[in-house]
Design an enzyme around this catalytic site. Sequence first.
Site, PDB file in Angstrom:
ATOM      1  N   GLU A 260      -3.143  41.707 -18.049  1.00 24.15           N
ATOM      2  CA  GLU A 260      -4.481  42.292 -18.084  1.00 24.15           C
ATOM      3  C   GLU A 260      -5.119  42.325 -19.475  1.00 24.15           C
ATOM      4  O   GLU A 260      -5.528  43.378 -19.954  1.00 24.15           O
ATOM      5  CB  GLU A 260      -4.445  43.701 -17.459  1.00 24.15           C
ATOM      6  CG  GLU A 260      -3.898  43.660 -16.040  1.00 24.15           C
ATOM      7  CD  GLU A 260      -4.070  44.947 -15.236  1.00 24.15           C
ATOM      8  OE1 GLU A 260      -4.187  46.011 -15.860  1.00 24.15           O
ATOM      9  OE2 GLU A 260      -4.095  44.856 -13.993  1.00 24.15           O
ATOM     10  N   GLU A 368      -2.311  41.057  -8.311  1.00 23.13           N
ATOM     11  CA  GLU A 368      -1.938  42.479  -8.217  1.00 23.13           C
ATOM     12  C   GLU A 368      -2.975  43.158  -7.351  1.00 23.13           C
ATOM     13  O   GLU A 368      -4.173  42.899  -7.509  1.00 23.13           O
ATOM     14  CB  GLU A 368      -2.038  43.197  -9.579  1.00 23.13           C
ATOM     15  CG  GLU A 368      -0.928  42.999 -10.541  1.00 23.13           C
ATOM     16  CD  GLU A 368      -1.037  43.976 -11.741  1.00 23.13           C
ATOM     17  OE1 GLU A 368      -1.612  45.084 -11.591  1.00 23.13           O
ATOM     18  OE2 GLU A 368      -0.557  43.620 -12.818  1.00 23.13           O
TER      19      GLU A 368
END
Length: 438
Positions: A260, A368
């Site tokens: 991320e 995710e």
Amino acid sequence: MISATIMRSLSCLLLAGLATAAVSPYGQCGGKNYSGDTSCQSGYVCQYQNDYYSQCVVGSDSSSSSTSTTTKTTTSTTLSTSRTTTSSAATSTAFVGTKGLEFTIDEQPGYFAGSNSYWIGFLTNNDDVDLVFSHMKESGLRILRVWGFNDVNTIPGEGTVYYQLLKDGTATINTGTNGLQRLDYVVKSAESHGIKLIINFVNNWSDYGGIAAYVTAFGGSQTSWFTNDAAQTAYRNYIKAVISRYSSSSAIFAWELANEPRCNGCDTSVLYNWIKSTSAYIKSLDSKHLVCTGDEGFGLDVQSDGSYPYAYSEGLNFTMNLDIDDIDFGTFHLYPSSWGTTNDWGNGWVESHGAACANAGKPCLFEEYGVTSDHCSIEAPWQKTALSQEGVSGDLYWQYGDTLSTGQSPDDGNTFYYGTDEFECLVTDHVADIQSAS
Ligand SMILES: *[C@@H]1O[C@H](CO)[C@@H](O)[C@H](O)[C@H]1NC(C)=O
Ligand SMILES: *[C@@H]1O[C@H](CO)[C@@H](O)[C@H](O)[C@H]1NC(C)=O
Ligand SMILES: *[C@@H]1O[C@H](CO)[C@@H](O)[C@H](O)[C@H]1NC(C)=O
């Protein structure tokens, strides 16, 4: 050590008041419309991440002085001396690839289900690692995304795994039995069970060190990290150390730049340049494995509704980054409760990324996704959307749970466990859907 621990506990108590610390490590503890507990378990503090999400992270408040460093949440277990022999069933040695808008595993193109486990490389018992992969194999899960980093600023106590010490401008990679040898076992066990791994090299968040741990050792800031020479040199050396261990392994699904990555408020050229040069560097070390970014999919004009995730405020332009030659596929994540959107909105998020990937001629991985309750009713529709969406070729739920020798694996709120009704719904039924769609 002791005084640092006491200081952390004290600052935690001060921040949390005298209330019982309740939110689990890395769970949500604040944000717009959040109505749950706002205090974290001992050793964790509630850190603001964005307007919609605050999270319990290790240590004392980042604004306080720098004596506190990273502690690990890994359950410390004794080193197992017994090695189980894993299944000797022949598994293909073909590398994972892409074919048009699909991934290929064992040279077969298709849609693949998988999961995430940040903790598996930090376990010290080989049997626990084997248990997870054997349950995955039996369930039809093909891909596991794991943390390939575990950065610390001070060496943790005995029995705690860490991969790299970053201190006073120097990086020291831990290749010992409590270091990368733990990741070695994960790769070895994945190989013998036919599971493919996504291995990433740094965290944007401060869990397990992350960019913050580099900043502590090399100076600069979270956003200047991407262009800080000393930090980038250490990061590349680390990448090289990991890749050199597994470059010939068929268990690697892909190398991933970061978990991320964001550069809040930065021009999108900052991350673009970093992704471009880092992916080229990785391909120069290993041209046979796939490479991806590991971003959340932010910054997209395809089917955009102008909401926060579609906007460019985190310094990402999905289309521009996916266009980079050495990036083989797109990644995107989905956390409506952290982003201030509805669960149903998630279906459009999946579709828009599939469409953007189809435009780019590369597959997308729905890498995710998670919620903290009602897993089945909320996540199953996302899975169905992903499976039917052109351009999306796999999904990995966050996160895998199982019962290990030490008890249940970590629960950050989003976890659901092997053998439960939720597992039946989101793994068994999903895998059956994938098979009947192919
Ligand atoms: C990681 O994400 C958080 C939340 O947006 C942000 O505060 C932090 O600056 C990010 N780190 C980097 C390096 O962008
Ligand atoms: C994002 O990148 C695409 C492709 O390079 C470009 O057309 C678009 O203008 C960019 N958007 C922003 C807001 O930078
Ligand atoms: C958050 O709360 C406001 C005011 O109560 C409401 O209008 C909004 O729809 C809520 N947002 C979400 C994502 O639930």
